[in-house]
Scaffold this motif. Structure first.
Motif, PDB file in Angstrom:
ATOM      1  N   GLY A  48     -11.716  16.750  -3.032  1.00 24.98           N
ATOM      2  CA  GLY A  48     -11.544  17.232  -4.413  1.00 24.98           C
ATOM      3  C   GLY A  48     -10.106  17.279  -4.899  1.00 24.98           C
ATOM      4  O   GLY A  48      -9.858  17.490  -6.085  1.00 24.98           O
ATOM      5  N   LEU A  49      -9.150  17.077  -4.001  1.00 24.60           N
ATOM      6  CA  LEU A  49      -7.743  17.217  -4.404  1.00 24.60           C
ATOM      7  C   LEU A  49      -7.320  16.116  -5.388  1.00 24.60           C
ATOM      8  O   LEU A  49      -6.663  16.400  -6.397  1.00 24.60           O
ATOM      9  N   LYS A  50      -7.704  14.890  -5.104  1.00 23.14           N
ATOM     10  CA  LYS A  50      -7.332  13.797  -6.013  1.00 23.14           C
ATOM     11  C   LYS A  50      -7.943  14.010  -7.398  1.00 23.14           C
ATOM     12  O   LYS A  50      -7.317  13.710  -8.412  1.00 23.14           O
ATOM     13  N   LYS A  51      -9.146  14.526  -7.411  1.00 26.41           N
ATOM     14  CA  LYS A  51      -9.845  14.777  -8.670  1.00 26.41           C
ATOM     15  C   LYS A  51      -9.094  15.817  -9.499  1.00 26.41           C
ATOM     16  O   LYS A  51      -8.937  15.658 -10.707  1.00 26.41           O
ATOM     17  N   LYS A  52      -8.610  16.852  -8.824  1.00 26.03           N
ATOM     18  CA  LYS A  52      -7.868  17.918  -9.508  1.00 26.03           C
ATOM     19  C   LYS A  52      -6.658  17.364 -10.236  1.00 26.03           C
ATOM     20  O   LYS A  52      -6.279  17.815 -11.300  1.00 26.03           O
ATOM     21  N   ILE A  53      -6.005  16.377  -9.605  1.00 31.24           N
ATOM     22  CA  ILE A  53      -4.776  15.817 -10.172  1.00 31.24           C
ATOM     23  C   ILE A  53      -5.084  14.609 -11.052  1.00 31.24           C
ATOM     24  O   ILE A  53      -4.194  14.012 -11.635  1.00 31.24           O
ATOM     25  N   LYS A  54      -6.372  14.271 -11.089  1.00 35.11           N
ATOM     26  CA  LYS A  54      -6.827  13.103 -11.872  1.00 35.11           C
ATOM     27  C   LYS A  54      -6.231  11.799 -11.346  1.00 35.11           C
ATOM     28  O   LYS A  54      -5.786  10.944 -12.104  1.00 35.11           O
ATOM     29  N   ILE A  55      -6.197  11.677 -10.018  1.00 33.63           N
ATOM     30  CA  ILE A  55      -5.786  10.410  -9.413  1.00 33.63           C
ATOM     31  C   ILE A  55      -7.052   9.629  -9.082  1.00 33.63           C
ATOM     32  O   ILE A  55      -7.943  10.128  -8.401  1.00 33.63           O
ATOM     33  N   HIS A  56      -7.117   8.415  -9.598  1.00 36.02           N
ATOM     34  CA  HIS A  56      -8.270   7.563  -9.339  1.00 36.02           C
ATOM     35  C   HIS A  56      -8.219   7.084  -7.880  1.00 36.02           C
ATOM     36  O   HIS A  56      -7.193   6.595  -7.417  1.00 36.02           O
ATOM     37  N   ASP A  57      -9.324   7.247  -7.175  1.00 31.45           N
ATOM     38  CA  ASP A  57      -9.345   6.893  -5.755  1.00 31.45           C
ATOM     39  C   ASP A  57      -9.473   5.377  -5.569  1.00 31.45           C
ATOM     40  O   ASP A  57     -10.480   4.802  -5.976  1.00 31.45           O
TER      41      ASP A  57
ATOM     42  N   ILE B  55       0.847  -1.200   0.000  1.00 25.44           N
ATOM     43  CA  ILE B  55       0.000   0.000   0.000  1.00 25.44           C
ATOM     44  C   ILE B  55       0.882   1.250   0.000  1.00 25.44           C
ATOM     45  O   ILE B  55       0.648   2.193  -0.742  1.00 25.44           O
ATOM     46  N   SER B  56       1.940   1.219   0.825  1.00 26.31           N
ATOM     47  CA  SER B  56       2.838   2.375   0.914  1.00 26.31           C
ATOM     48  C   SER B  56       3.471   2.714  -0.425  1.00 26.31           C
ATOM     49  O   SER B  56       3.604   3.882  -0.775  1.00 26.31           O
ATOM     50  N   GLU B  57       3.870   1.680  -1.164  1.00 25.45           N
ATOM     51  CA  GLU B  57       4.504   1.922  -2.468  1.00 25.45           C
ATOM     52  C   GLU B  57       3.576   2.713  -3.387  1.00 25.45           C
ATOM     53  O   GLU B  57       3.981   3.659  -4.041  1.00 25.45           O
ATOM     54  N   GLU B  58       2.310   2.305  -3.406  1.00 25.15           N
ATOM     55  CA  GLU B  58       1.357   2.977  -4.299  1.00 25.15           C
ATOM     56  C   GLU B  58       1.024   4.389  -3.802  1.00 25.15           C
ATOM     57  O   GLU B  58       0.932   5.330  -4.579  1.00 25.15           O
ATOM     58  N   ARG B  59       0.868   4.515  -2.476  1.00 21.96           N
ATOM     59  CA  ARG B  59       0.539   5.833  -1.916  1.00 21.96           C
ATOM     60  C   ARG B  59       1.675   6.827  -2.153  1.00 21.96           C
ATOM     61  O   ARG B  59       1.461   8.016  -2.321  1.00 21.96           O
ATOM     62  N   LYS B  60       2.892   6.293  -2.136  1.00 22.32           N
ATOM     63  CA  LYS B  60       4.053   7.152  -2.367  1.00 22.32           C
ATOM     64  C   LYS B  60       4.015   7.729  -3.788  1.00 22.32           C
ATOM     65  O   LYS B  60       4.313   8.899  -4.003  1.00 22.32           O
ATOM     66  N   GLU B  61       3.633   6.891  -4.739  1.00 21.91           N
ATOM     67  CA  GLU B  61       3.506   7.366  -6.125  1.00 21.91           C
ATOM     68  C   GLU B  61       2.474   8.487  -6.220  1.00 21.91           C
ATOM     69  O   GLU B  61       2.676   9.476  -6.908  1.00 21.91           O
ATOM     70  N   GLU B  62       1.355   8.296  -5.518  1.00 21.05           N
ATOM     71  CA  GLU B  62       0.307   9.330  -5.542  1.00 21.05           C
ATOM     72  C   GLU B  62       0.832  10.646  -4.964  1.00 21.05           C
ATOM     73  O   GLU B  62       0.577  11.712  -5.505  1.00 21.05           O
ATOM     74  N   LEU B  63       1.584  10.531  -3.866  1.00 19.72           N
ATOM     75  CA  LEU B  63       2.121  11.741  -3.224  1.00 19.72           C
ATOM     76  C   LEU B  63       3.135  12.431  -4.140  1.00 19.72           C
ATOM     77  O   LEU B  63       3.193  13.660  -4.197  1.00 19.72           O
ATOM     78  N   ASN B  64       3.923  11.635  -4.851  1.00 17.31           N
ATOM     79  CA  ASN B  64       4.877  12.216  -5.801  1.00 17.31           C
ATOM     80  C   ASN B  64       4.158  12.937  -6.935  1.00 17.31           C
ATOM     81  O   ASN B  64       4.590  13.999  -7.375  1.00 17.31           O
TER      82      ASN B  64
END
Ligand SMILES: [Zn+2]
Length: 319
Positions: free
Chosen positions: A247-256, A53-62
């Protein structure tokens, strides 16, 4: 091991496809894993799922940082905590900290920030001297002319945090409110997930033990560590580790995606070393520590080492 209503260390035990499915041990020489198993998906309790999970979350944060850069936003790291002692009950102080944070985010000063969005990460460590140390890291993306102004606008909220803690019967010293700039925010993200890894590799981390350090002590028979880990599991059950502002993920177009969905994703690539049918896999699961041992062998000694270990198992009593 069963801790309260939570089962620990049983991840990767059940096959997804039930009795019809095979479990594959796969490795690409650098890492190894099992395909065809069900995962628990707990970022708090399970070292296997947590890493994934951390690996994927890190990508999102980057991605978030990259986006912030392209938008000319200033990322600020705000770390919030409070004074605590060995006598504190984790569930109680965690709840109080969360309530203080909620109040803090409802304050007029917070709402008046030129804020494009934020992400809150909740963490906890345990130290011999001062007990549980829960804290919140806030990655705040500000519209500001420069970093100095951005830092100053957050620094202005210091007394607000003290006030909100006071409402919950908590207090803090100067360390309870720490503001850092973009470099620290980037550094924090680049180290995301490594605290667990450092813990699991046996190295001591600064500022107390990560809960997985307690889990390791518990596994080696430390009853006090086991009780502490149980307290931690009960306190964090159902909590989210990372919360993005609306709304932040949506702005960056990250699928939740949920933690469970990430944990359940199959590893791609690598070579299949062994295929186990349902009965064989059940036998593997019965030998304590064997699933982890085989994964280590796959990386260290390749397919041959794994096969040798399995042959030895068939010949002699399980070790
Ligand atoms: Zn798991």
């Amino acid at each position: 091991m069963i801790l309260g209503k939570h089962r620990v260390g049983n991840c990767c035990r059940l096959t997804i496809l039930g009795k019809a499915g095979n479990v594959a041990l796969v490795s690409d020489g650098k890492k190894s894993g099992y395909r065809g198993v069900q995962r628990c998906g707990s970022v708090w309790v399970c070292p296997v799922c947590s890493r994934k999970i951390s690996e994927e979350r890190k990508e999102e944060l980057n991605e978030l940082l990259g986006w912030a850069r392209s938008e000319g936003l200033v990322p600020i790291m705000l770390t919030l905590t409070f004074s605590h002692s060995r006598q504190d009950n984790l569930k109680r102080i965690l709840k109080a900290m969360k309530s203080a944070l909620k109040r803090f985010r409802q304050s007029r000063l917070w709402r008046s920030l030129e804020r494009e969005g934020d992400v809150v990460a909740t963490e906890v460590k345990h130290g011999q001297a001062n007990g549980w140390h829960p804290h919140e890291h806030l990655l705040i993306l500000l519209r500001a002319t420069n970093e100095e102004n951005a830092l100053a606008s957050i620094e202005a909220l210091r007394s607000e945090w003290t006030r909100c803690l006071g409402h919950e019967g908590l207090k803090c010293n100067a360390h309870g409110f720490e503001v850092q700039g973009a470099a620290s925010a980037g550094d924090y993200i680049s180290k995301w997930g490594t605290a667990e890894e450092i813990t699991l590799s046996g190295h001591k981390s600064k500022g107390g033990l990560h809960p997985f350090g307690l889990l390791e002590l518990a596994a080696s028979g430390d009853k006090h560590a086991a009780a502490l880990f149980k307290e931690y599991v009960d306190a964090f059950h159902g909590k989210r580790q990372l919360v993005w502002s609306r709304g932040l993920k949506k702005k960056i177009k990250i699928h939740d995606v949920t933690d469970e969905e990430i944990a359940q994703k199959e590893e791609k690539g690598g070579e299949v070393f062994v295929l186990f049918d349902f009965e064989q896999w059940k036998a593997i699961c019965r030998v304590r520590g064997l699933r982890g041992e085989l994964l280590d062998l796959a990386v260290q000694g390749g397919q041959e080492a794994v096969e040798k270990r399995l042959q030895a198992l068939q010949q002699g009593p399980p070790t």
